[in-house]
Design an enzyme around this catalytic site. Structure first.
Site, PDB file in Angstrom:
ATOM      1  NE  ARG A 112      -4.207  -1.799   1.735  1.00 20.54           N
ATOM      2  CZ  ARG A 112      -4.278  -2.779   2.628  1.00 20.54           C
ATOM      3  NH1 ARG A 112      -3.497  -2.776   3.680  1.00 20.54           N
ATOM      4  NH2 ARG A 112      -5.142  -3.745   2.475  1.00 20.54           N
ATOM      5  CE  LYS A 134      -0.146  14.188 -14.439  1.00 21.39           C
ATOM      6  NZ  LYS A 134      -0.432  14.714 -15.790  1.00 21.39           N
ATOM      7  CD  GLU A 176       7.617  16.610 -22.939  1.00 21.93           C
ATOM      8  OE1 GLU A 176       6.902  17.558 -22.548  1.00 21.93           O
ATOM      9  OE2 GLU A 176       7.148  15.523 -23.332  1.00 21.93           O
ATOM     10  CE  LYS A 214       5.903  17.598 -14.057  1.00 22.88           C
ATOM     11  NZ  LYS A 214       5.955  16.355 -14.771  1.00 22.88           N
ATOM     12  CD  GLU A 224      -3.401  16.760 -15.652  1.00 23.36           C
ATOM     13  OE1 GLU A 224      -2.266  16.288 -15.502  1.00 23.36           O
ATOM     14  OE2 GLU A 224      -4.080  16.586 -16.678  1.00 23.36           O
ATOM     15  NE  ARG A 228       1.306  17.187 -12.795  1.00 15.33           N
ATOM     16  CZ  ARG A 228       1.939  16.359 -11.990  1.00 15.33           C
ATOM     17  NH1 ARG A 228       1.623  16.325 -10.717  1.00 15.33           N
ATOM     18  NH2 ARG A 228       2.903  15.580 -12.434  1.00 15.33           N
ATOM     19  CG  ASN A 232      -1.040  17.025 -20.446  1.00 15.97           C
ATOM     20  OD1 ASN A 232      -0.056  16.295 -20.518  1.00 15.97           O
ATOM     21  ND2 ASN A 232      -1.937  16.915 -19.494  1.00 15.97           N
ATOM     22  CG  HIS A 235       1.513  16.321 -24.121  1.00 15.20           C
ATOM     23  ND1 HIS A 235       2.291  17.453 -24.154  1.00 15.20           N
ATOM     24  CD2 HIS A 235       2.273  15.384 -23.479  1.00 15.20           C
ATOM     25  CE1 HIS A 235       3.442  17.223 -23.565  1.00 15.20           C
ATOM     26  NE2 HIS A 235       3.462  15.974 -23.148  1.00 15.20           N
ATOM     27  CG  HIS A 239      -1.441  11.848 -26.368  1.00 17.69           C
ATOM     28  ND1 HIS A 239      -2.071  12.463 -25.309  1.00 17.69           N
ATOM     29  CD2 HIS A 239      -0.184  11.579 -25.933  1.00 17.69           C
ATOM     30  CE1 HIS A 239      -1.236  12.543 -24.289  1.00 17.69           C
ATOM     31  NE2 HIS A 239      -0.085  12.016 -24.645  1.00 17.69           N
ATOM     32  CG  HIS A 252       5.870  11.654 -25.423  1.00 13.69           C
ATOM     33  ND1 HIS A 252       4.534  11.689 -25.754  1.00 13.69           N
ATOM     34  CD2 HIS A 252       6.034  12.543 -24.406  1.00 13.69           C
ATOM     35  CE1 HIS A 252       3.920  12.558 -24.974  1.00 13.69           C
ATOM     36  NE2 HIS A 252       4.812  13.085 -24.153  1.00 13.69           N
TER      37      HIS A 252
END
Ligand code: NAD
Ligand code: GLY
Length: 350
Positions: A112, A134, A176, A214, A224, A228, A232, A235, A239, A252
């Site tokens: 956990r 993340k 990025e 960041k 987010e 946040r 993206n 993105h 994607h 990417h």
């Protein structure tokens, strides 16, 4: 009858990100370094010379995005159980974003949740993936669809790892960095326009500024709920490009570079960015040999694919658009006609 569980609490998950030569690290616990054969072959000897732990284990998983999956997670968990890791034990993610995301995810679920440290070795993971907690893995439905927010205890960014990074991976990381500058910091953008990131001191300064940006964003909106999502930028388009090209043609960050150009064209249509500003972003991307053009075969299906984006709902598509250089605007108010017009600019006939 009503039973209330009082769970209001203040949690301090703050942590430091060190951008410098890796310091000597001492752990009074069992530690597992999770890495892959490529990174281990290049840099594990150096890492081991900097670490001292009560017990130290090395766990490797195969290299590649296709291994950021349940089978690798299970293999690492198995190894942790075999070595009798407990809730005080610690993981170290040693590699690029794939290793970082997956190790963080394993740390979030092992008994956990246990602590982990990020030691990122690609530019992309140093400026983005290792920061902000993340974590996740891919499954047959898509990328990063399973995961958790689980902050590392510390991040150690040693730019000397980047000396072995292939040029394309370097460019993907630069994309990025440019993303953070365009959306949040005009001075940083101008610094990048005049910088030579092949110079190690200048690169370290760029890494620092990207990480500061960041860190600031994550500090405002860890999970987010709003701001946040600005990280993206590019993105939503990227994607679709990655999907259309079956994740084979572009890294990417390379797809994000093209996506930023598409977002900028949308921003021009929305009156948020001038064509001159969009040109400056394009020129900066091209300075680092990043592709800025893409041929869309079918604009309708490209548009429909936006609905698969995690930020979209059944009825609306969320776009992250730059507001000039150094600002950002998150909107679901772009009309389909307008976006199609932008996409037609990238169509075969354009
Ligand atoms: P990656 O981890 O696949 O690394 C790219 C390649 O470089 C791999 O082959 C790797 O073994 C190799 N490599 C790593 N360090 C090296 C070094 N020092 N020298 C030579 N080769 C080296 O890819 P990436 O670009 O680092 O990360 C991409 C991943 O990060 C994706 O899975 C993406 O979803 C994730 N990501 C996560 C976040 C986040 O906030 N969690 C943000 C951005 C990206
Ligand atoms: N890379 C996007 C984020 O961390 O939110």
């Amino acid at each position: 009858m009503l039973v209330n569980i009082p769970l209001k609490r203040v949690v301090d998950d703050s942590y430091d990100i060190t951008i410098d030569t890796l310091p000597k690290l001492y752990f009074d616990t069992k530690v597992a370094i999770v890495t892959n054969p490529k990174v281990a072959g290049l840099h594990l000897g150096y890492l081991l010379s900097r670490i001292s732990a009560k017990e130290l284990y090395i766990i490797t998983v195969p290299d590649g995005e296709e291994y950021k999956n349940q089978a690798s997670v299970d293999a690492v968990l198995e190894s942790l159980f075999n070595h009798r890791f407990n809730r005080k034990s610690m993981l170290i993610a040693f590699g690029g974003g794939v290793i970082g995301d997956m190790t963080g995810y394993i740390a979030s679920i092992y008994q956990r949740g246990i602590d982990f440290v990020q030691i990122p070795t690609t530019l992309l993971s140093q400026v983005d993936a290792s920061v902000g907690g993340k974590t996740g893995m891919n499954n047959s439905y898509g990328k990063n669809l399973v995961g958790a927010f689980h902050q590392p205890r510390a991040v150690y960014i040693d730019p000397s790892f980047l000396t072995t990074l292939p040029l394309r991976e370097f460019g993907a990381g630069i994309a990025e960095i440019i993303k953070m500058a365009v959306t949040f910091n005009k001075d940083f953008f101008e610094f990048l326009e005049n910088a030579d990131l092949k110079n190690p001191d200048i690169l370290q300064e760029a890494i620092k500024q990207a990480v500061q940006t960041k860190a600031w964003v994550v500090g405002q909106d860890e999970k987010e709920h709003g701001l946040r999502a600005a990280l993206n930028y590019g993105h939503t388009f990227a994607h679709v490009i990655e999907n259309e090209t079956k994740y084979k043609k572009y890294l990417h960050g390379e797809a994000v570079a093209i996506g930023m150009v598409m977002a900028n064209k949308t921003a021009i249509k929305m009156g948020l960015m001038s064509p001159e500003e969009a040109q400056r972003v394009k020129s900066l991307l091209e300075k680092y040999n990043l592709d800025t053009s893409y041929e869309i075969a079918d604009v309708e299906s490209f548009y429909e694919a936006f609905y698969l984006d995690k930020k979209s709902s059944d009825s609306s598509i969320k776009f992250i658009l730059p507001r000039a250089i150094g600002g950002v605007f998150i909107t679901d108010a772009c009309s389909k006609e307008m976006v199609i017009e932008v996409l037609l600019g990238f169509g075969k006939q354009a």
